[in-house]
Enzyme design. Structure first.
Site, short mmCIF file in Angstrom:
data_model
loop_
_atom_site.label_atom_id
_atom_site.label_comp_id
_atom_site.label_asym_id
_atom_site.label_seq_id
_atom_site.Cartn_x
_atom_site.Cartn_y
_atom_site.Cartn_z
N LYS A 66 -4.42 -16.14 23.08
CA LYS A 66 -3.89 -15.93 24.44
C LYS A 66 -5.05 -15.55 25.35
O LYS A 66 -5.81 -14.62 25.07
CB LYS A 66 -2.89 -14.77 24.40
CG LYS A 66 -1.54 -15.16 24.90
CD LYS A 66 -0.63 -13.97 24.75
CE LYS A 66 0.66 -14.18 25.44
NZ LYS A 66 1.47 -12.98 25.39
C1 E4P Z 1 4.47 -13.17 26.88
O1 E4P Z 1 3.69 -13.83 26.26
C2 E4P Z 1 4.21 -11.82 27.41
O2 E4P Z 1 3.56 -11.09 26.41
C3 E4P Z 1 5.48 -11.12 27.72
O3 E4P Z 1 6.54 -12.03 27.84
C4 E4P Z 1 5.38 -10.16 28.88
O4 E4P Z 1 6.65 -9.63 29.14
P1 E4P Z 1 6.89 -8.34 30.08
O5 E4P Z 1 6.74 -8.78 31.47
O6 E4P Z 1 8.29 -7.93 29.76
O7 E4P Z 1 5.86 -7.32 29.67
#
Ligand code: E4P
Length: 215
Positions: free
Chosen positions: A83
């Site tokens: 990521k």
């Molecule tokens: C996705 O890859 C992210 O880690 C995640 O969906 C972030 O979600 P949040 O906005 O609830 O922290």
């Protein structure tokens, strides 16, 4: 549309995997920190539970730092996807990693133009954030829809992960908008299973079953 689980909690991942509905897992530094465990140990345990893409995020802000971290993390297991944040240096890293055959998930995407750039740099996945966008009075589902339209029109192969999901309706709307994947928190998965009419129906069947004469 496939479902990934958005958590680093291995108990949740094990339980969701047993349902047979999860094809991958996404984590981020916040989710890893919440578990209070070693990063590598956690990611490796997840790879043993789910045989699918497992996203693990880098924390460097310069391309060379991101690439170095990514090469190390990707060496832990073939299912790991790196990521990368959607920033200038992140795009450079995605290009290099893509050339090396390392899969990437470009995260913190909040506009179609960012998604287009990530795809052109060679991202395997892009993660537009629905919930955090909706939090600032923007339309998270329209964002997904615009990216789907652009990728379809131009035959772009990068997969769209609807991220930052807060409710079962986010999942349904992401599916209707054409997202390839929705990554859902465990709580949302639980909410997706539940329906009061199902519970009432189960209860009524059990009560009626008691009236069946037993020999
Ligand atoms: C996705 O890859 C992210 O880690 C995640 O969906 C972030 O979600 P949040 O906005 O609830 O922290």
């Amino acid at each position: 549309m496939k479902l990934f689980l958005d958590t680093a909690n291995v108990t949740e991942i094990r339980e969701a995997a047993a349902l047979g509905v999860i094809s991958g897992v996404t984590t981020n530094p916040t989710l890893i920190a919440k578990e209070g465990r070693d990063f590598k140990e956690t990611i490796l345990e997840i790879t043993k539970i789910v045989d699918g893409p497992i996203s693990a995020e880098v924390v460097s802000l310069d391309a060379q730092g991101m690439i170095k971290e990514a090469i190390e993390i990707a060496s832990w297991h073939p299912n790991i996807v790196i990521k990368i944040p959607m920033i200038w240096e992140g795009l450079k890293a995605v290009k290099e990693l893509s050339n090396k055959g390392i899969k990437t998930n470009v995260t913190l995407v909040f506009s179609p133009s960012q998604a287009l750039l990530a795809a052109q740099a060679g991202a395997t996945y892009v993660s537009p954030f629905i919930g955090r966008f909706t939090d600032i009075s923007q339309d998270g589902i329209a964002l997904i829809s615009d990216i789907v339209d652009i990728f379809t029109l131009h035959d772009i192969k990068t997969k769209i992960i609807a991220a930052s999901i807060r409710t079962p309706m986010d999942v349904v709307n992401a599916a209707k908008a054409g997202a390839d994947i929705a990554t859902v928190p465990y709580k949302v998965l639980e909410q997706m299973v539940k329906h009061p009419m199902t519970d009432i129906g189960v209860q009524r069947f059990l009560e009626d079953w008691k009236k069946v004469p037993k020999k």
